[in-house]
Structures are given as structure tokens and as C-alpha cells.
Scaffold this active site. Structure first.
Site, PDB file in Angstrom:
ATOM      1  N   LYS A 126       0.832  -1.219   0.000  1.00 45.61           N
ATOM      2  CA  LYS A 126       0.000   0.000   0.000  1.00 45.61           C
ATOM      3  C   LYS A 126       0.864   1.266   0.000  1.00 45.61           C
ATOM      4  O   LYS A 126       0.684   2.143  -0.843  1.00 45.61           O
ATOM      5  CB  LYS A 126      -0.927   0.015   1.232  1.00 45.61           C
ATOM      6  CG  LYS A 126      -1.862  -1.187   1.309  1.00 45.61           C
ATOM      7  CD  LYS A 126      -2.780  -1.119   2.516  1.00 45.61           C
ATOM      8  CE  LYS A 126      -2.070  -1.232   3.861  1.00 45.61           C
ATOM      9  NZ  LYS A 126      -1.474  -2.575   4.108  1.00 45.61           N
ATOM     10  N   ARG A 154     -10.300   0.074   8.746  1.00 43.95           N
ATOM     11  CA  ARG A 154      -9.705  -1.215   9.033  1.00 43.95           C
ATOM     12  C   ARG A 154     -10.657  -2.120   9.793  1.00 43.95           C
ATOM     13  O   ARG A 154     -10.271  -3.196  10.239  1.00 43.95           O
ATOM     14  CB  ARG A 154      -8.481  -0.989   9.900  1.00 43.95           C
ATOM     15  CG  ARG A 154      -7.191  -1.393   9.273  1.00 43.95           C
ATOM     16  CD  ARG A 154      -6.151  -1.243  10.354  1.00 43.95           C
ATOM     17  NE  ARG A 154      -4.886  -1.783   9.980  1.00 43.95           N
ATOM     18  CZ  ARG A 154      -3.990  -1.156   9.252  1.00 43.95           C
ATOM     19  NH1 ARG A 154      -4.237   0.029   8.774  1.00 43.95           N
ATOM     20  NH2 ARG A 154      -2.835  -1.727   8.996  1.00 43.95           N
ATOM     21  N   ARG A 163      11.667  -5.367   5.231  1.00 49.09           N
ATOM     22  CA  ARG A 163      11.358  -3.941   5.036  1.00 49.09           C
ATOM     23  C   ARG A 163      12.269  -3.035   5.856  1.00 49.09           C
ATOM     24  O   ARG A 163      12.596  -3.315   6.999  1.00 49.09           O
ATOM     25  CB  ARG A 163       9.911  -3.650   5.433  1.00 49.09           C
ATOM     26  CG  ARG A 163       9.621  -2.140   5.476  1.00 49.09           C
ATOM     27  CD  ARG A 163       8.176  -1.793   5.517  1.00 49.09           C
ATOM     28  NE  ARG A 163       7.411  -2.607   6.432  1.00 49.09           N
ATOM     29  CZ  ARG A 163       6.088  -2.693   6.398  1.00 49.09           C
ATOM     30  NH1 ARG A 163       5.406  -2.051   5.479  1.00 49.09           N
ATOM     31  NH2 ARG A 163       5.474  -3.455   7.267  1.00 49.09           N
ATOM     32  N   ARG A 206      10.718  -1.403  11.581  1.00 46.64           N
ATOM     33  CA  ARG A 206       9.549  -1.135  12.420  1.00 46.64           C
ATOM     34  C   ARG A 206       9.454  -2.184  13.525  1.00 46.64           C
ATOM     35  O   ARG A 206       9.693  -3.362  13.267  1.00 46.64           O
ATOM     36  CB  ARG A 206       8.285  -1.180  11.554  1.00 46.64           C
ATOM     37  CG  ARG A 206       7.943   0.181  10.970  1.00 46.64           C
ATOM     38  CD  ARG A 206       6.866   0.129   9.932  1.00 46.64           C
ATOM     39  NE  ARG A 206       5.661  -0.613  10.305  1.00 46.64           N
ATOM     40  CZ  ARG A 206       4.597  -0.687   9.533  1.00 46.64           C
ATOM     41  NH1 ARG A 206       4.567  -0.073   8.361  1.00 46.64           N
ATOM     42  NH2 ARG A 206       3.544  -1.386   9.909  1.00 46.64           N
ATOM     43  N   ARG A 224      -0.853  -9.672  12.803  1.00 45.38           N
ATOM     44  CA  ARG A 224      -1.457  -8.563  12.035  1.00 45.38           C
ATOM     45  C   ARG A 224      -2.239  -9.115  10.840  1.00 45.38           C
ATOM     46  O   ARG A 224      -3.319  -8.622  10.493  1.00 45.38           O
ATOM     47  CB  ARG A 224      -0.365  -7.607  11.541  1.00 45.38           C
ATOM     48  CG  ARG A 224       0.172  -6.698  12.647  1.00 45.38           C
ATOM     49  CD  ARG A 224       1.542  -6.140  12.320  1.00 45.38           C
ATOM     50  NE  ARG A 224       1.586  -5.361  11.101  1.00 45.38           N
ATOM     51  CZ  ARG A 224       2.708  -5.106  10.422  1.00 45.38           C
ATOM     52  NH1 ARG A 224       3.876  -5.564  10.840  1.00 45.38           N
ATOM     53  NH2 ARG A 224       2.660  -4.377   9.328  1.00 45.38           N
TER      54      ARG A 224
HETATM   55  P1  AP5 Z   1       4.789  -1.482   1.962  1.00 46.71           P
HETATM   56  O1  AP5 Z   1       4.495  -0.643   0.769  1.00 46.71           O
HETATM   57  O2  AP5 Z   1       5.464  -0.852   3.124  1.00 46.71           O
HETATM   58  O3  AP5 Z   1       3.450  -2.256   2.426  1.00 46.71           O
HETATM   59  P2  AP5 Z   1       2.154  -1.754   3.186  1.00 46.71           P
HETATM   60  O4  AP5 Z   1       1.004  -2.452   2.587  1.00 46.71           O
HETATM   61  O5  AP5 Z   1       2.133  -0.268   3.224  1.00 46.71           O
HETATM   62  O6  AP5 Z   1       2.447  -2.394   4.608  1.00 46.71           O
HETATM   63  P3  AP5 Z   1       2.207  -1.938   6.086  1.00 46.71           P
HETATM   64  O7  AP5 Z   1       2.865  -2.977   6.941  1.00 46.71           O
HETATM   65  O8  AP5 Z   1       2.628  -0.522   6.304  1.00 46.71           O
HETATM   66  O9  AP5 Z   1       0.703  -2.064   6.276  1.00 46.71           O
HETATM   67  P4  AP5 Z   1      -0.019  -2.307   7.604  1.00 46.71           P
HETATM   68  O10 AP5 Z   1      -1.400  -2.219   7.141  1.00 46.71           O
HETATM   69  O11 AP5 Z   1       0.332  -3.514   8.340  1.00 46.71           O
HETATM   70  O12 AP5 Z   1       0.550  -1.134   8.551  1.00 46.71           O
HETATM   71  P5  AP5 Z   1       0.087   0.362   8.835  1.00 46.71           P
HETATM   72  O13 AP5 Z   1       1.274   1.207   8.792  1.00 46.71           O
HETATM   73  O14 AP5 Z   1      -1.100   0.725   8.034  1.00 46.71           O
HETATM   74  O15 AP5 Z   1       5.665  -2.720   1.448  1.00 46.71           O
HETATM   75  C1  AP5 Z   1       6.136  -3.685   2.347  1.00 46.71           C
HETATM   76  C2  AP5 Z   1       7.533  -4.182   1.914  1.00 46.71           C
HETATM   77  O16 AP5 Z   1       7.450  -4.879   0.667  1.00 46.71           O
HETATM   78  C3  AP5 Z   1       8.552  -3.069   1.695  1.00 46.71           C
HETATM   79  O17 AP5 Z   1       9.801  -3.500   2.113  1.00 46.71           O
HETATM   80  C4  AP5 Z   1       8.532  -2.842   0.166  1.00 46.71           C
HETATM   81  O18 AP5 Z   1       9.753  -2.355  -0.323  1.00 46.71           O
HETATM   82  C5  AP5 Z   1       8.225  -4.233  -0.348  1.00 46.71           C
HETATM   83  N1  AP5 Z   1       7.399  -4.213  -1.568  1.00 46.71           N
HETATM   84  C6  AP5 Z   1       6.353  -3.374  -1.834  1.00 46.71           C
HETATM   85  N2  AP5 Z   1       5.816  -3.647  -3.042  1.00 46.71           N
HETATM   86  C7  AP5 Z   1       6.538  -4.690  -3.542  1.00 46.71           C
HETATM   87  C8  AP5 Z   1       6.455  -5.443  -4.765  1.00 46.71           C
HETATM   88  N3  AP5 Z   1       5.521  -5.173  -5.711  1.00 46.71           N
HETATM   89  N4  AP5 Z   1       7.330  -6.449  -4.949  1.00 46.71           N
HETATM   90  C9  AP5 Z   1       8.275  -6.743  -4.004  1.00 46.71           C
HETATM   91  N5  AP5 Z   1       8.396  -6.073  -2.826  1.00 46.71           N
HETATM   92  C10 AP5 Z   1       7.534  -5.052  -2.595  1.00 46.71           C
HETATM   93  O19 AP5 Z   1      -0.429   0.217  10.358  1.00 46.71           O
HETATM   94  C11 AP5 Z   1       0.458  -0.047  11.401  1.00 46.71           C
HETATM   95  C12 AP5 Z   1      -0.285  -0.154  12.715  1.00 46.71           C
HETATM   96  O20 AP5 Z   1      -0.930   1.084  13.014  1.00 46.71           O
HETATM   97  C13 AP5 Z   1      -1.428  -1.182  12.766  1.00 46.71           C
HETATM   98  O21 AP5 Z   1      -0.970  -2.471  13.072  1.00 46.71           O
HETATM   99  C14 AP5 Z   1      -2.305  -0.592  13.884  1.00 46.71           C
HETATM  100  O22 AP5 Z   1      -1.783  -0.869  15.158  1.00 46.71           O
HETATM  101  C15 AP5 Z   1      -2.196   0.891  13.622  1.00 46.71           C
HETATM  102  N6  AP5 Z   1      -3.252   1.367  12.723  1.00 46.71           N
HETATM  103  C16 AP5 Z   1      -3.099   1.845  11.444  1.00 46.71           C
HETATM  104  N7  AP5 Z   1      -4.282   2.167  10.904  1.00 46.71           N
HETATM  105  C17 AP5 Z   1      -5.226   1.887  11.843  1.00 46.71           C
HETATM  106  C18 AP5 Z   1      -6.638   1.995  11.873  1.00 46.71           C
HETATM  107  N8  AP5 Z   1      -7.330   2.440  10.807  1.00 46.71           N
HETATM  108  N9  AP5 Z   1      -7.290   1.612  12.998  1.00 46.71           N
HETATM  109  C19 AP5 Z   1      -6.617   1.166  14.072  1.00 46.71           C
HETATM  110  N10 AP5 Z   1      -5.271   1.033  14.105  1.00 46.71           N
HETATM  111  C20 AP5 Z   1      -4.567   1.392  12.999  1.00 46.71           C
END
Ligand code: AP5
Length: 222
Positions: A18, A94, A129, A158, A169
Site C-alpha cells: 500500500k 480497518r 522492510r 519497524r 497482524r
Molecule cells: P509497503 O508498501 O510498506 O506495504 P504496506 O502495505 O504499506 O504495509 P504496512 O505494513 O505498512 O501495512 P499495515 O497495514 O500492516 O501497517 P500500517 O502502517 O497501516 O511494502 C512492504 C515491503 O514490501 C517493503 O519492504 C517494500 O519495499 C516491499 N514491496 C512493496 N511492493 C513490492 C512489490 N511489488 N514487490 C516486491 N516487494 C515489494 O499500520 C500499522 C499499525 O498502526 C497497525 O498495526 C495498527 O496498530 C495501527 N493502525 C493503522 N491504521 C489503523 C486503523 N485504521 N485503525 C486502528 N489502528 C490502525
């Protein structure tokens, strides 16, 4: 010609790409990127009251309580830049309750994009990552290594990117996914996220361009 600003939601499991796609979408379409994960991580590193509350939930791979996150998102969405340039919401909603909060406020996207990636690949992506704290750019040790030695040295991991936490997760994501997508089924587009980031973006780019074109049709203004 009048162009309605685009409103986009992007969803998918942890590490489905994402944040990576959002960087590319922002470059091309100029939308305001609103990532709840990024907003929360900023609160945590600045040591704010919100950050202190959110920290334990995030580090455990659990959801931060709705009232905290929903207030943060709706405040950000109502700012002038988001209204003018359009927005790209990443990581919210979410849960079914969060989707309902937006529905109640009549905040709806034009398109709901879901990135599909197999579980075993997600774990490898999380564990490899790395983030650049200076630019916010996302890297991967194998897939997308940093461009220079200088960048490499300042990269950080992270706290929620251990294999064990990624698994919980992922379970949490799966439990909520269906209930959320039911809210947006008529505008949902599933995309194969298990391709290079350029290939994934090509598909998203054409989806968004199509939505933009459709919105210019006079019949749609009715
Ligand atoms: P990346 O682009 O970083 O993936 P992402 O989908 O953004 O992953 P996240 O882990 O950030 O999502 P998440 O939903 O778990 O965490 P969030 O920050 O939202 O890519 C990942 C890796 O793969 C990178 O190394 C990249 O280089 C590689 N990659 C990307 N594309 C690729 C490809 N095509 N091919 C190969 N490699 C690739 O949330 C974190 C925490 O915050 C949650 O756990 C929760 O505690 C809290 N939180 C966030 N939002 C809420 C909410 N709405 N409600 C309650 N709590 C929340």
C-alpha cells in the site's frame, strides 16, 4: 475543463504494498496521501498524548482504538488541501465500525483498491522492510535495496515487523477484510499485488485514469 478531485481508498494485508503504491500514485495524481499508520508513527515518535496511547497497540500488532484513529482521519480529510487535490486513504477503514463512521459522514471514495498478495510473501516483505527516517521512503533489503551506502546506514526497522507480529497482524486483517469490503463492493477493484511495483502501478494508474475520465462525463454531474 472541470476535473473533480479523485477520492481513493487503498487496502490490503500488511506489506501488500500500500505505502509503496501510494508513493507512486501521489507522484502521478497529486492526491493528498493520508496513511493512518504513518500518522500514528509520527505521533509515537513525537511522544504526543495520542502517540503514547497508540504505541502499545501498534507494537503488539493490534488495532489502535477507533475513537483515536477516526478523529485523526476525519480531521485530516476535512482540510482544504484534501478537498481541493483529492485524497488517497491508506490503512483506513480497518474495521466494519470504521467503515460505518465514514458512511455516516457521507465520506465515500470513487474507487476501492485491494492489493492481493499470498501470505508467505507478505511475511518475507515485512521482515526485509526498511524505512528511511529522513525521506519516509520504503525499501526492502532484497527487493528494493537503498540507492547509496549513506541511505543504507540510516535505515530503520519497524517494531511490529517481526515474523510473529506480522502473523498476528495478518490474522487480524483477514478477520476484518470481508466486513469492510461489503461496504464498498460496488466500487471495489482487486489487483494482483504479487508483481513488481511498476507492474502493479501500471494497473492502478489505468484504473484511476478511467475513474477520472468517467467523472468528466456530463451525465455524472446530475
Ligand atoms: P509497503 O508498501 O510498506 O506495504 P504496506 O502495505 O504499506 O504495509 P504496512 O505494513 O505498512 O501495512 P499495515 O497495514 O500492516 O501497517 P500500517 O502502517 O497501516 O511494502 C512492504 C515491503 O514490501 C517493503 O519492504 C517494500 O519495499 C516491499 N514491496 C512493496 N511492493 C513490492 C512489490 N511489488 N514487490 C516486491 N516487494 C515489494 O499500520 C500499522 C499499525 O498502526 C497497525 O498495526 C495498527 O496498530 C495501527 N493502525 C493503522 N491504521 C489503523 C486503523 N485504521 N485503525 C486502528 N489502528 C490502525
Amino acid at each position: 475543463s472541470i476535473k473533480e478531485p479523485l477520492r481513493v481508498m487503498i487496502s490490503g494485508a500488511p506489506a501488500s504494498g500500500k505505502g509503496t503504491q501510494c508513493e507512486l500514485i501521489v507522484q502521478k495524481f497529486g492526491l493528498v496521501h493520508i496513511s493512518t499508520g504513518d500518522l500514528l508513527r509520527t505521533e509515537v515518535s513525537s511522544g504526543t498524548e495520542i502517540g503514547n496511547k497508540a504505541k502499545e497497540f501498534m507494537n503488539a500488532g493490534r488495532l489502535v482504538p477507533d475513537e483515536i484513529v477516526t478523529a485523526m482521519v476525519t480531521a485530516r480529510l476535512s482540510r482544504e488541501d484534501a478537498k481541493e487535490r483529492g485524497w488517497l486513504l491508506d490503512g483506513y477503514p480497518r474495521s466494519f465500525a470504521q467503515a460505518q463512521s465514514l458512511e455516516k459522514l457521507k465520506i465515500r471514495p470513487d474507487i476501492y483498491i485491494v492489493l492481493d498478495v499470498p501470505d508467505e510473501i507478505l511475511i518475507d516483505r515485512c521482515v526485509g522492510r526498511r524505512l528511511d527516517p529522513m525521506t519516509g521512503k520504503i525499501y526492502h533489503l532484497k527487493n528494493y535495496p537503498p540507492e547509496t551506502e549513506e541511505i543504507k546506514e540510516r535505515l530503520v526497522t519497524r517494531p511490529d515487523d517481526t515474523e510473529e507480529k506480522v502473523k498476528s497482524r495478518l490474522e487480524l486483517y483477514k478477520r476484518n477484510a470481508e466486513a469492510i469490503s461489503s461496504t464498498y463492493s460496488n466500487i471495489m477493484n482487486r489487483t494482483d499485488g504479487n508483481r513488481t511495483k511498476e507492474a502493479v502501478f501500471k494497473e492502478i494508474e489505468s484504473l484511476l485514469s478511467q475513474v477520472q475520465k468517467d467523472e468528466k462525463k456530463p451525465s455524472e454531474y446530475g
